[in-house]
Design a protein around this motif. Structure first.
Motif, mmCIF file in Angstrom:
data_model
loop_
_atom_site.group_PDB
_atom_site.id
_atom_site.type_symbol
_atom_site.label_atom_id
_atom_site.label_comp_id
_atom_site.label_asym_id
_atom_site.label_seq_id
_atom_site.Cartn_x
_atom_site.Cartn_y
_atom_site.Cartn_z
ATOM 1 N N LEU A 115 -42.959 99.978 -25.538
ATOM 2 C CA LEU A 115 -43.360 100.302 -26.672
ATOM 3 C C LEU A 115 -42.482 99.105 -27.350
ATOM 4 C CD1 LEU A 115 -42.201 104.670 -27.873
ATOM 5 C CD2 LEU A 115 -44.240 102.525 -28.530
ATOM 6 N N PRO A 116 -40.833 98.714 -27.110
ATOM 7 C CA PRO A 116 -40.865 97.490 -27.279
ATOM 8 C C PRO A 116 -41.464 96.094 -26.772
ATOM 9 C CG PRO A 116 -39.351 98.896 -25.926
ATOM 10 C CD PRO A 116 -40.403 99.543 -26.274
ATOM 11 N N VAL A 117 -41.491 95.805 -25.595
ATOM 12 C CA VAL A 117 -42.745 95.300 -25.488
ATOM 13 C C VAL A 117 -44.206 94.771 -25.510
ATOM 14 C CG1 VAL A 117 -43.675 94.179 -23.513
ATOM 15 C CG2 VAL A 117 -41.524 95.353 -22.933
ATOM 16 N N LEU A 118 -44.538 96.091 -26.451
ATOM 17 C CA LEU A 118 -45.428 95.934 -26.580
ATOM 18 C C LEU A 118 -45.878 95.797 -28.539
ATOM 19 C CD1 LEU A 118 -47.864 98.272 -24.824
ATOM 20 C CD2 LEU A 118 -47.859 96.332 -24.551
ATOM 21 N N GLY A 119 -44.648 95.205 -28.474
ATOM 22 C CA GLY A 119 -44.715 94.946 -30.740
ATOM 23 C C GLY A 119 -43.556 95.766 -31.337
ATOM 24 N N TRP A 120 -43.463 97.000 -30.828
ATOM 25 C CA TRP A 120 -42.291 97.830 -31.666
ATOM 26 C C TRP A 120 -41.081 97.750 -31.196
ATOM 27 C CZ3 TRP A 120 -42.077 103.452 -31.218
ATOM 28 C CH2 TRP A 120 -41.323 104.713 -32.809
ATOM 29 N N ASN A 121 -40.653 96.204 -32.068
ATOM 30 C CA ASN A 121 -39.394 96.081 -32.010
ATOM 31 C C ASN A 121 -39.205 95.449 -33.759
ATOM 32 O OD1 ASN A 121 -40.181 92.978 -31.943
ATOM 33 N ND2 ASN A 121 -41.284 93.877 -30.093
ATOM 34 N N CYS A 122 -37.907 94.621 -33.840
ATOM 35 C CA CYS A 122 -37.132 94.672 -34.790
ATOM 36 C C CYS A 122 -36.946 92.860 -34.762
ATOM 37 C CB CYS A 122 -35.893 94.757 -35.101
ATOM 38 S SG CYS A 122 -34.793 94.572 -33.908
ATOM 39 N N LEU A 123 -38.138 92.001 -33.660
ATOM 40 C CA LEU A 123 -36.935 90.742 -33.081
ATOM 41 C C LEU A 123 -38.286 89.819 -34.929
ATOM 42 C CD1 LEU A 123 -37.907 90.171 -29.659
ATOM 43 C CD2 LEU A 123 -35.938 90.386 -31.230
ATOM 44 N N ASP A 124 -38.947 89.891 -35.449
ATOM 45 C CA ASP A 124 -39.445 89.885 -36.538
ATOM 46 C C ASP A 124 -39.245 90.225 -37.553
ATOM 47 O OD1 ASP A 124 -40.941 87.975 -34.841
ATOM 48 O OD2 ASP A 124 -42.268 89.631 -34.716
ATOM 49 N N ASP A 125 -38.564 91.357 -38.034
ATOM 50 C CA ASP A 125 -37.726 91.746 -39.037
ATOM 51 C C ASP A 125 -36.626 92.430 -38.376
ATOM 52 O OD1 ASP A 125 -37.494 93.236 -41.941
ATOM 53 O OD2 ASP A 125 -38.645 94.831 -41.253
ATOM 54 N N VAL A 136 -28.952 99.358 -31.265
ATOM 55 C CA VAL A 136 -29.188 98.535 -30.056
ATOM 56 C C VAL A 136 -30.602 97.866 -30.327
ATOM 57 C CG1 VAL A 136 -30.323 98.681 -27.631
ATOM 58 C CG2 VAL A 136 -28.694 99.916 -28.549
ATOM 59 N N ARG A 137 -29.924 96.068 -30.043
ATOM 60 C CA ARG A 137 -31.175 95.149 -30.578
ATOM 61 C C ARG A 137 -32.279 94.890 -29.259
ATOM 62 N NH1 ARG A 137 -31.957 89.543 -31.694
ATOM 63 N NH2 ARG A 137 -33.533 89.392 -33.344
ATOM 64 N N PRO A 138 -33.296 94.770 -29.648
ATOM 65 C CA PRO A 138 -33.907 94.447 -30.096
ATOM 66 C C PRO A 138 -35.086 96.122 -30.747
ATOM 67 C CG PRO A 138 -35.578 93.370 -28.013
ATOM 68 C CD PRO A 138 -33.941 94.127 -28.099
ATOM 69 N N LEU A 139 -34.113 97.470 -30.111
ATOM 70 C CA LEU A 139 -35.131 98.303 -30.938
ATOM 71 C C LEU A 139 -34.818 98.528 -32.275
ATOM 72 C CD1 LEU A 139 -33.239 100.576 -27.867
ATOM 73 C CD2 LEU A 139 -35.958 99.528 -27.684
ATOM 74 N N THR A 140 -35.893 98.933 -32.907
ATOM 75 C CA THR A 140 -36.044 99.405 -34.039
ATOM 76 C C THR A 140 -35.566 100.858 -34.277
ATOM 77 O OG1 THR A 140 -38.015 100.960 -34.212
ATOM 78 C CG2 THR A 140 -38.328 98.284 -34.709
ATOM 79 N N ARG A 141 -34.825 100.763 -35.850
ATOM 80 C CA ARG A 141 -34.058 102.176 -35.588
ATOM 81 C C ARG A 141 -35.031 103.552 -35.382
ATOM 82 N NH1 ARG A 141 -29.775 103.535 -39.165
ATOM 83 N NH2 ARG A 141 -28.992 106.472 -39.075
#
Length: 335
Positions: free
Chosen positions: A175-185, A192-197
């Motif tokens: 999920l974080p690799v495919l785009g569900w991350n907070c690098l752009d937001d 735990v960065r870059p995981l979203t809340r």
């Protein structure tokens, strides 16, 4: 995960000795874009990262031995040992992930490596926890369906459980690799960065669901064990001391298993739900480090206490180990 930042000289002086943000730093301004850098390091190594790396090293070594034993011992192919092998493999990957995270943090800094590392760790730890649930389910059915447990059908069910376990774990890790991350937001980042809340909340909620299910299953296992002991006592007209000791030992083992699992993961899971990205990163480190200890204790509880694995370990390490003592194949309820 822990990405090194490229900073100017004045910023380097400020950041020296502080935690770096794969776990959010205390100031949002420090979460700038990550860049690849081969420049010499001009900051102190975070001692928390050293402890995580050391934990990962011990985890990898312990579980590598278990995986080697099960892989090279043809007799260890029962459903119980297949599940223990899955647990050891997941913990081995988790330990390697912690080591790679340390290496990449202080040698290479890039968004791609950060995402791959965090995805690798999420997959490994999710597979470890899910394998613990699969072992619990297997122990329950070995008692509930004792007469039909040692059948070809059981092995098929175990393979299906493992397929589901690793499939879900791989999905959550991607999920974080495919785009569900907070690098752009950055505002959506978790502790735990870059995981979203939302991502971290999903993982923590899944853990609580697994923990509650394990509690329920082990409670049922306790009832079955006590019922069997009571039936034996009635048949013999008294509660024989060996049966009492065996029952007490079984219940104590279940308490140790659940207590260790809960003490390791509950603090981090709770903090994932209540923590904010602005909180000091030391809180995240202090709750994550004990969680890694669960992967360190798993091989001791599930593998090294088993007589057949102990014998195979002697054979693997010594080669000349000889014994005339017969070893019977034990059911999961005896492990």
């Amino acid at each position: 995960m822990n990405e090194s930042l490229v900073v100017n000289d004045s910023s380097a002086t400020l950041l020296a000795g502080e935690a770096l943000p794969w776990m959010e730093a205390d100031s949002p301004e420090l979460n700038s874009s990550l860049q690849f850098s081969t420049a010499p390091l001009d900051f102190a190594i975070n001692p928390w990262d050293i402890m995580l790396c050391m934990s990962g090293t011990v985890i990898a070594c312990e579980n590598a031995i278990v995986v080697a034993i099960i892989f090279y011992t043809p007799t260890l192919r029962t459903p119980m040992f297949v599940l223990i092998g899955s647990l050891a493999t997941a913990d081995l990957l988790a330990g390697m992930g912690l080591i790679l995270n340390f290496v990449f943090q202080y040698v290479i800094s890039s968004e791609t490596i950060s995402l791959i590392t965090v995805g690798f760790l999420v997959t490994s730890f999710t597979a470890s926890i899910s394998s613990l649930l699969a072992i619990t389910v297997d122990r329950y059915f070995s008692l509930y369906n004792a007469l039909t447990y040692f059948s070809e059908k059981t092995l098929q069910y175990v393979h299906l459980m493992l397929l589901g376990t690793w499939g879900v774990s791989l999905f959550l890790g991607l999920l974080p690799v495919l785009g569900w991350n907070c690098l752009d937001d950055p505002a959506s980042c978790s502790i735990v960065r870059p995981l979203t809340r939302i991502n971290v909340t999903l993982l923590a909620t899944s853990f609580f669901a697994i923990f509650v299910l394990m509690l329920a299953l082990y409670f049922k296992i306790c009832k079955i064990v006590c019922h069997h002991a009571h039936q034996i006592a009635l048949q013999q007209h008294f509660f024989a001391t060996p049966h009492y000791v065996a029952t007490k030992k079984g219940v104590s083992t279940l308490a140790i298993i659940l207590g260790t699992f809960g003490a390791s993961w509950l603090p981090f899971a709770i903090y994932c739900l209540v923590g904010e990205r602005e909180y000091p990163s030391v809180y995240t480190y202090a709750t994550l480090l004990p969680a890694t200890y669960n992967s360190m204790i798993n091989p001791i509880i599930y593998a090294y206490r088993n007589a057949e694995i102990q014998r195979s370990l002697y054979v693997l390490l010594c080669g000349c180990f000889q014994t005339n003592k017969s070893y019977r194949s034990r059911s999961p309820s005896e492990v």
